[in-house]
Design an enzyme around this catalytic site. Structure first.
Site, PDB file in Angstrom:
ATOM      1  N   GLN A  98      14.073   6.307  -2.289  1.00  0.00           N
ATOM      2  CA  GLN A  98      15.939   6.142  -2.897  1.00  0.00           C
ATOM      3  C   GLN A  98      15.675   7.085  -3.781  1.00  0.00           C
ATOM      4  O   GLN A  98      17.015   7.983  -4.079  1.00  0.00           O
ATOM      5  CB  GLN A  98      16.581   5.020  -3.030  1.00  0.00           C
ATOM      6  N   TYR A 152       0.381  -5.097  -4.396  1.00  0.00           N
ATOM      7  CA  TYR A 152       1.230  -3.935  -4.913  1.00  0.00           C
ATOM      8  C   TYR A 152       0.699  -4.234  -6.186  1.00  0.00           C
ATOM      9  O   TYR A 152       1.002  -2.670  -6.281  1.00  0.00           O
ATOM     10  CB  TYR A 152       2.569  -4.464  -4.585  1.00  0.00           C
TER      11      TYR A 152
END
Length: 292
Positions: free
Chosen positions: A11, A126
């Protein structure tokens, strides 16, 4: 000026490509994972040597936060080794690298908005992989900009706004976490911030280092969701109101721990590059664009 963008289908990268294509005297090469696997150092070196970019913008990332708890090797390959490969190649040709990072490098237990020099203490695989990527980029190439952002959303791709609108098509009540706080950040504004930085770097403003860029005002996920639904109802995207019960992090357990505080202090980027924080409320004005 030659600019290379990785992860072109993400995005942020999609917004970047759109904006960079409007700049004069820019030759843009935007590549997806199939065209450039950043974890392959041989391929990275070949592509960069042939294209000879002045600036490399790394928008490629492993972003499946919960899956990373079980796929840590893959997360580190994409979020640490890939950026390192790009940074080494950038350094070899005296190029600049701009690398996008995340609020997840922090523990999320601060009472204040995080500044760039605060201690990093990621609580998830992460987050740890993204911090390792920051460190790898900084180690490999002195001409680096590391841009930490948070809660990114856009009209396309997988993000919180799209998810809320999709759920609202089949539900009348959606519980949303109310004890995690941050700054929603429009991907188009992140792209604009990067383009602004690129222009100033090209003009000789060599303010390398780590910067924060995120949205304002800071809100909880619950407040963010409520705003999305209110706008969607007002604009006819939704036909009936959505009930939004408050829930806590404990009510919605996930494999990866989320930061309770994702607020980022953006004073440094304002002082160095004149950038103001993303106005996420303005970005949601045409909510219909997010429901397609």
């Amino acid at each position: 000026m030659n600019i290379l963008v990785t992860g072109k289908n993400g995005q942020i990268a999609r917004c970047l490509v759109k904006q960079l294509n409007t700049l004069p005297d820019v030759t843009l090469l935007a590549l997806d994972r199939d065209q450039l696997d950043i974890t392959d150092p041989i391929r990275v070196n070949k592509v960069i040597a042939e294209f000879s970019p002045n600036i490399i913008i790394n928008a490629a990332a492993y972003t499946a936060v919960d899956n990373a708890e079980q796929e840590s090797a893959l997360a580190y390959a994409v979020n640490r080794d890939g950026p390192f490969n790009l940074a080494v190649a950038a350094n070899n040709i005296n190029a600049i690298i701009i690398h996008i990072s995340t609020d997840y490098v922090f523990a999320g237990d601060s009472l204040a908005a995080y500044v760039e020099t605060d201690n990093t203490e990621p609580q998830s695989e992460y987050g740890r992989s993204k911090l390792a990527g920051e460190q790898a980029v900084a180690r490999a190439c002195s001409q680096h900009i590391i841009l930490r952002t948070s809660w990114a959303f856009a009209e396309h791709g997988h993000n919180f706004v799209n998810t809320m609108l999709r759920l609202a098509k089949t539900k009348t009540s959606i519980g949303v976490v109310a004890d995690q706080f941050g700054g929603p950040t429009y991907a188009g504004d992140i792209a604009n911030a990067i383009v602004t930085i690129v222009k100033q770097l090209v003009d000789g403003h060599q303010a390398y280092g780590i910067y924060h860029y995120s949205g304002f005002p800071h809100v909880s996920w619950h407040v963010f969701a409520t705003k999305i639904f209110d706008l969607a109802l007002a604009q006819g995207v939704l036909k009936q109101p959505i009930q939004v019960p408050h829930i806590t992090t404990l009510d919605y357990p996930t494999p990866a721990k989320r930061p309770a505080n994702s607020r980022l202090n953006c004073d440094k980027i304002n002082q160095e590059f004149g950038l103001v924080q993303s106005d996420w409320q303005a970005a949601l004005v045409n909510i219909e664009e997010y429901s397609r």
